[in-house]
Design an enzyme around this catalytic site. Structure first.
Site, PDB file in Angstrom:
ATOM      1  N   LYS A  40     -44.642 165.727 -36.566  1.00 55.70           N
ATOM      2  CA  LYS A  40     -44.987 164.399 -36.044  1.00 55.70           C
ATOM      3  C   LYS A  40     -44.086 163.343 -36.686  1.00 55.70           C
ATOM      4  O   LYS A  40     -43.426 163.600 -37.693  1.00 55.70           O
ATOM      5  CB  LYS A  40     -46.458 164.085 -36.324  1.00 55.70           C
ATOM      6  N   TYR A 263     -30.562 135.633 -49.699  1.00 58.74           N
ATOM      7  CA  TYR A 263     -31.563 134.677 -49.242  1.00 58.74           C
ATOM      8  C   TYR A 263     -32.438 134.216 -50.398  1.00 58.74           C
ATOM      9  O   TYR A 263     -32.853 135.012 -51.243  1.00 58.74           O
ATOM     10  CB  TYR A 263     -32.452 135.317 -48.166  1.00 58.74           C
ATOM     11  N   MET A 310     -31.863 141.890 -43.425  1.00 60.55           N
ATOM     12  CA  MET A 310     -32.192 142.743 -42.286  1.00 60.55           C
ATOM     13  C   MET A 310     -31.199 143.883 -42.123  1.00 60.55           C
ATOM     14  O   MET A 310     -31.580 145.021 -41.821  1.00 60.55           O
ATOM     15  CB  MET A 310     -32.246 141.918 -41.002  1.00 60.55           C
TER      16      MET A 310
END
Length: 366
Positions: A40, A263, A310
């Site tokens: 899975k 950031y 990101m």
């Protein structure tokens, strides 16, 4: 999501290691027990189709989470039994039948919905799920279990198995485990017509409670070479991790005293430092809380500095390296090794989650 084959971040999957891990478990359990490979969540991030094809000859079947995962395997040519561990809604039963997929039945209410909707269950193969103390899906009352088995048979379905799942098999304290085991044994012994296949053993149970195996094991994270308990319990025999994660430096610069990185400007350079940029970020499953962790460059640990973005992160280098220098995030490089469990400890989570969060943006190479 499209895999990013045109950047140097990649996961390397050792399929032979997975096969050897399966064989190691099989060597330590009675030879008459069946083995189901749990694939899975894209085989815990390793690639469900590739893993299943490679090990199909040495296992008796596969377990997945949902119907779509099962269909993916069938369409890829997998012919052995595929059990969907989760609940499939009645309106999807015909699709499961057409693909010869075995479903989990977790309640009498589900069967009643099938009857109300005139769902044809004839020819459908099912396993009954018993909730022995996990508190998720499954039958709790013996009377309900007997009714399910009887009425499913009358409807033309074939009840092939019955199973449960342990909540604490990976912990040193066996109290809860023993409670669940007793409940399940009593449940099985009280059935009017017990199915032939009885299984309760997950990875942890197969490792540390092999004496409690009924007639099948479901191998999950152990198959991929990870300790289900993290660091709580020692493995009784060796298994080998099958996944490594690596990238390359795509930019290197020298920053001077007082310069800030990332950031929020959360990292401030002291003196002169070489800073390298690595093309991986939280969109890839390399989460923001990895700031302060280390990766391996040229056989040395290098700290992740500044916030993980990101798509990119920055690391402090001991010297100037060229673009294209290998960066190991999970795995061995030289004398240094970073394990998935190391990453999990940094994140205060489990090694399963680390692997499952690795997104499809990261291409898998076998």
């Amino acid at each position: 999501m499209i895999s990013s084959y045109h950047r140097p971040t990649r996961a390397l999957i050792d399929l032979e290691a997975i096969a050897n891990n399966v064989k190691s478990v099989q060597e330590h359990i009675p030879s008459d027990k069946k083995t189901f490979a749990v694939v899975k969540a894209n085989a815990y991030g390793h690639g469900a189709v590739e893993v299943s094809k490679y090990i199909e000859s040495i296992v008796d079947g596969f377990c997945v989470s949902n119907l779509d995962e099962a269909i993916e395997l069938r369409q890829a040519g997998i012919v052995k039994m595929i059990l969907v561990l989760g609940v499939v809604m009645p309106e999807q039963v015909i699709l499961a039948k057409n693909e010869n997929i075995t479903l989990t039945v977790a309640s009498l209410e589900w069967l009643r919905l099938c009857q109300t909707s005139a769902v044809d269950l004839s020819g459908l193969e099912v396993h009954i799920k018993v909730d022995s103390g996990m508190g998720r899906i499954g039958v709790r009352q013996l009377d309900e279990g007997n009714k399910l088995i009887s009425e499913l048979g009358e409807s033309g379905a074939s009840v092939k198995g019955i199973f449960t799942h342990f909540a604490t098999a990976d912990e040193a304290d066996n109290c809860k485990f023993n409670q669940q085991l007793t409940f399940f044994k009593d449940f099985i012994s009280g059935l009017d017509n017990c199915p032939d296949l009885v299984h309760a053993s997950n990875s942890a149970t197969s490792l540390w409670h092999s004496e409690t195996i009924f007639n099948a094991v479901r191998l999950g994270v152990v198959m991929y070479g990870l300790n289900p308990s993290g660091t709580d319990l020692d493995l009784p025999y060796p298994i080998n991790p099958a996944l490594s994660l690596e990238s390359e430096l795509v930019h290197v610069k020298q920053l001077h005293d007082g310069s800030q990185v990332g950031y929020g400007a959360t990292y401030q350079v002291t003196g002169d430092e070489f800073v390298g940029t690595v093309p991986i970020g939280y969109a890839d499953g390399w989460t923001r809380d990895m700031q302060g962790f280390s990766v391996i460059v040229n056989g040395e640990l290098c700290e992740i500095i500044g916030r993980v973005s990101m798509d990119q992160m920055t690391i402090r280098l001991p010297q100037k390296y060229t673009i294209g220098t290998k960066v190991t995030l999970i795995g061995q490089q030289g004398s240094c090794n970073i394990t998935t469990t190391d990453v999990a400890q940094k994140r205060q989570t489990i090694n399963y989650e680390v692997l499952c969060l690795l997104s499809d943006r990261i291409p898998r190479y076998y």
